[in-house]
Design an enzyme around this catalytic site. Structure first.
Site, PDB file in Angstrom:
ATOM      1  CE  LYS A 182      -0.113 -14.355 -19.893  1.00 30.84           C
ATOM      2  NZ  LYS A 182      -0.253 -12.902 -19.610  1.00 30.84           N
ATOM      3  CB  SER A 196      -4.140 -12.417 -19.944  1.00 31.48           C
ATOM      4  OG  SER A 196      -2.785 -11.992 -19.957  1.00 31.48           O
ATOM      5  CB  SER A 220      -1.917  -9.682 -17.828  1.00 29.49           C
ATOM      6  OG  SER A 220      -2.959  -9.323 -18.696  1.00 29.49           O
TER       7      SER A 220
END
Length: 454
Positions: A79, A157, A181
């Protein structure tokens, strides 16, 4: 292509036998990215040449007969929150694009590299990780692999993380989970996601949302794959995952809140999963959990996330708010009204809340809980883009169940529980903090039951 049951373990064995090379696996991932219409919204940076060099290095070491690290030659995405030396950590935002590159790898990246992982790229995300939907107006939102023609969200997310794995652009992904997330995009995209106890994996070199709640975990295709990655991230020696016996296992199903608002698809899939687990010997005990209904009031001022995000962003927002996603900026600004007294009271309330939840589980003689990861299938993107009200209500709905476990300081798996070909639905298995090994072991047994139904 039909995936093996546990791809990371399968490919590790195939590499050891010489049935495939690290370079070939990496090229498959890179080719999937280059061929995908979603790659531009899935990755903020694709490390093409660096990934090839890492794969070639793994092949040379393997060819020389040297002992291999547990992730040697496996293509993994990370990420856009993790520092990589020489790269700018943008966190899905334009605000940080001109910032100085990181001078060192984050602890997570260090451990991945030491374990031999081939880092194929940095995945897109909700700006600064502050939403469970996965929308990003700066870089675009990757579409959910299920029903892509309609255009559904991947969840956030860690949006790009989920799509990179679901579309074969990475064998697995590393995301973060502050309020769901890792688990939300795993549930919506048909993957397995593990949120460890927060203190299990160091967040040094990870751009923070809420250091109190931030945790780092994997998104992959099976519990065994998640367990392997979790061991690496936690600095432990990976060991074979032994499924727990389901006979006699008591799982608490809270009657409070977690089933509210569930759509017909999620309700049916979750009920069928519970029936299958009961038939396999597990005892599912419905319990009241009034503490869950209290959490929205406890966090009415924005909670730890707003307070701690405001502390990090206050100066940056003052200078460059026009460059933020307005839907992210407004949530961060909620923290500006919280006082030190509010924050200290929140810490005290959380301690009491955790103790009360743990007591109810003890009274039920259940060490773990099950619930739907999220109560609805992946929402359509367009209405969320068009309406702040729809965006806000949908975001709260998707975050609701996962956030309970972050506030609990717990650990949790999201497991696919839908029929193949149907809309993805996640079943969440969760426990209070420190019981990660039990959750993974029970999750492996639950996974086998869920997969063997079809």
């Amino acid at each position: 292509m039909t995936l093996p049951a546990h791809p990371l373990l399968h490919w590790t064995n195939a590499l050891a036998r010489g049935a495939i090379s690290s370079r070939a696996l990496t090229e498959q991932a890179l080719e999937a990215a280059h061929a995908s219409s979603q790659a531009g919204a899935t990755f903020t940076r694709l490390h093409v040449e660096r990934a090839r060099a890492s794969a070639d290095a793994a092949d040379r070491l393997r060819g020389a007969g040297l002992p291999m690290a547990p992730l040697a030659g496996l293509p993994i995405s990370i990420k856009d929150l993790f520092d990589e030396a020489g790269e700018v950590t943008c966190a899905g935002s334009r605000v940080l694009m001109g910032a100085s590159p990181a001078v060192a790898d984050s602890a997570v990246v260090q451990r991945l590299r030491a374990a031999g992982a081939v880092i194929v790229g940095r995945t897109s995300m909700t700006e600064f990780a502050y939403s469970g939907l996965g929308l990003n107006p700066h870089h675009g939102t990757p579409l959910n692999p299920w029903d892509r023609a309609t255009g559904r969200i991947p969840g956030g997310s860690s949006s790009g993380a989920a799509v990179s794995v679901a579309d074969g652009m990475a064998a697995a992904a590393i995301g973060t989970d502050t309020g769901g997330s890792v688990r939300i995009p795993s549930a919506l995209c048909g993957l397995t996601g593990f949120k460890p106890t927060a203190r299990r994996v160091p967040i040094t070199g990870v751009l923070p949302l809420s250091p109190t709640l931030d945790s780092v975990g994997p998104l992959a295709h099976s519990v065994a794959c998640c367990a392997l990655l979790d061991a690496v991230l936690a600095g432990e020696q990976p060991a074979p995952l032994r499924p727990m016996q389901l006979t006699g296992l008591r799982l608490a199903l809270p009657r409070t809140l977690v089933l509210d608002g569930a759509d017909a698809t999620v309700s049916a899939a979750f009920a069928a999963a519970c029936t299958a687990l009961s038939n396999a010997g597990a005892s599912i005990v419905e319990i009241e959990m009034p503490e869950f209904a209290e959490l929205a009031h406890i966090n009415r001022g924005g909670g730890f996330i707003a307070a701690e995000a405001w502390a990090w962003h206050a100066t940056l927002l003052a200078d460059r708010e026009a460059e933020y996603d307005p839907r992210v900026a407004v949530r961060i600004r909620r923290g500006s009204s919280l006082t030190a007294a509010d924050y200290l009271e929140l810490l005290a309330v959380r301690r009491r809340w955790i103790s009360s939840v743990e007591q109810r589980l003890a009274e039920a003689n259940a060490s773990m809980m099950i619930m739907p990861t999220v109560p609805v299938v992946a929402p359509v993107l367009a209405p969320l883009q068009a309406s702040d009200e729809t965006y806000g209500s949908t975001n709260l709905l998707l975050l609701r169940n996962p956030t309970l476990i972050n506030f609990l300081d717990g650990c949790a798996l999201s497991l696919p529980c839908h029929r193949p070909g149907d809309a993805p639905v996640g079943l969440m298995l969760a426990a209070p903090g420190g019981r990660d090994a039990d959750v993974l072991s029970a999750g492996a047994a639950i996974e086998a039951v869920l997969r063997n139904r079809f």
